[in-house]
Write a protein that holds these residues in place. Structure first.
Motif, short mmCIF file in Angstrom:
data_model
loop_
_atom_site.label_atom_id
_atom_site.label_comp_id
_atom_site.label_asym_id
_atom_site.label_seq_id
_atom_site.Cartn_x
_atom_site.Cartn_y
_atom_site.Cartn_z
N GLN A 115 -7.96 1.35 -5.43
CA GLN A 115 -8.54 0.61 -4.33
C GLN A 115 -7.61 0.54 -3.13
N ARG A 116 -8.20 0.35 -1.96
CA ARG A 116 -7.45 -0.02 -0.77
C ARG A 116 -7.07 -1.48 -0.87
N ALA A 124 -3.65 0.53 -3.24
CA ALA A 124 -3.14 -0.83 -3.35
C ALA A 124 -2.42 -1.06 -4.67
N SER A 178 0.84 -1.19 0.00
CA SER A 178 0.00 0.00 0.00
C SER A 178 0.87 1.24 0.00
N ASP A 222 -0.87 6.89 1.02
CA ASP A 222 -2.25 7.38 1.00
C ASP A 222 -3.25 6.26 0.71
N GLY A 223 -2.84 5.01 0.95
CA GLY A 223 -3.79 3.91 0.95
C GLY A 223 -4.05 3.22 -0.37
N PRO A 253 -7.98 -6.88 -3.77
CA PRO A 253 -8.65 -6.26 -2.63
C PRO A 253 -10.02 -6.86 -2.33
#
Length: 266
Positions: free
Chosen positions: A231-232, A60, A54, A57-58, A202
């Motif tokens: 996406q996270r 993926a 990651s 800032d998150g 994810p």
């Protein structure tokens, strides 16, 4: 000089005292990331770990692929985790986006895998409801060890037949078309595949989290900012109560943090 440093809980690894001054060997990494030891009879419950990366800032991934926020040290850990696993569990969308190929045998892990009763390389287990996959790709047509498909009992019969005609093993883990995450872990364990590694994507990781079957998360925190709408590492519906994990170990190289979190069991 490239370094890979233990910065917390050094007793959790098998690295030598001078490991902080140099790049760790694959054998030292394998010791640091070893799965829990099986019981006296060589059996134990399955253990599912995830390996993800990651950005700060998150995100993926960047431009649809995780490689853009990765690093060579991250890939060494990626290879180590694969070298220890019985099976790599991955979602069909990730197979398509990342261009998955068969896992390969690596000499550095050969003796360790043989001692653990494992095959020369981990099985790739692809989770898919639709089975909308190209079975002529090397992942399915020419793997070192046969690739598996995990799907639901109501998966399209023509796609199940196409997979089997291509020599791909099909496992059912769900009464409908969708895969039940807990049953996916169970059916793999029934085949002796207990050391499990999921590399996403994810949505699949989110399903494992929601089902409460994720034992461990190996997360690389990349010192990059990507913005955008990537996406996270885990997607899908939120869980009613966040599940707490504890930090097992933390490594660092050139600003990249390689974390390992374990599920807190009550």
């Amino acid at each position: 000089m490239r370094r890979l440093l233990p910065v917390t809980d050094p007793t959790a690894t098998t690295a030598s005292p001078d490991a902080a001054d140099r790049e760790w060997t694959l054998d030292e990494l394998a010791g640091a990331y070893a799965y829990p030891a099986p019981g006296p009879a060589g059996e134990g419950r399955p253990w599912l770990r995830a390996n993800m990366v990651s950005s700060l800032d998150g995100a993926a991934h960047h431009d649809g692929r995780s490689q853009g926020i990765s690093t060579p040290a991250d890939m060494r850990i990626f290879g180590t985790l694969r070298g220890l696993a019985d099976a790599v569990v991955v979602g069909a969308e990730t197979v398509r986006l990342e261009g998955y190929r068969p896992a390969r045998a690596r000499e550095a892990f050969a003796a360790r895998r043989e001692a653990a009763g494992q095959g020369p390389a981990p099985v790739i287990a692809v989770v898919s409801a639709s089975l909308d996959l190209d079975f002529s790709l090397p992942l399915f047509a020419s793997p070192l060890v046969p690739t598996l498909l995990v799907t639901g009992a109501a998966a399209p019969s023509d796609r199940v037949r196409a997979a089997r005609d291509a020599g791909v093993g099909v496992l059912f883990a769900g009464d409908g078309a969708a895969v039940d995450p807990a049953r996916a872990v169970a059916v793999l364990a029934e085949r002796g595949l207990r050391r499990l590694l999921t590399e996403g994507g994810p949505r699949l990781l989110g399903q494992f989290v929601a089902a409460g079957v994720l034992d461990e998360l190996c997360l690389t925190l990349s010192p990059m900012l990507t913005a955008g709408d990537a996406q996270r590492i885990a997607g899908g519906p939120s869980v009613p109560v966040p599940e707490r994990f504890s930090l097992v170990s933390l490594l660092e190289e050139e600003g990249f943090l390689f974390t390992r979190y374990g599920k807190i069991r009550h």
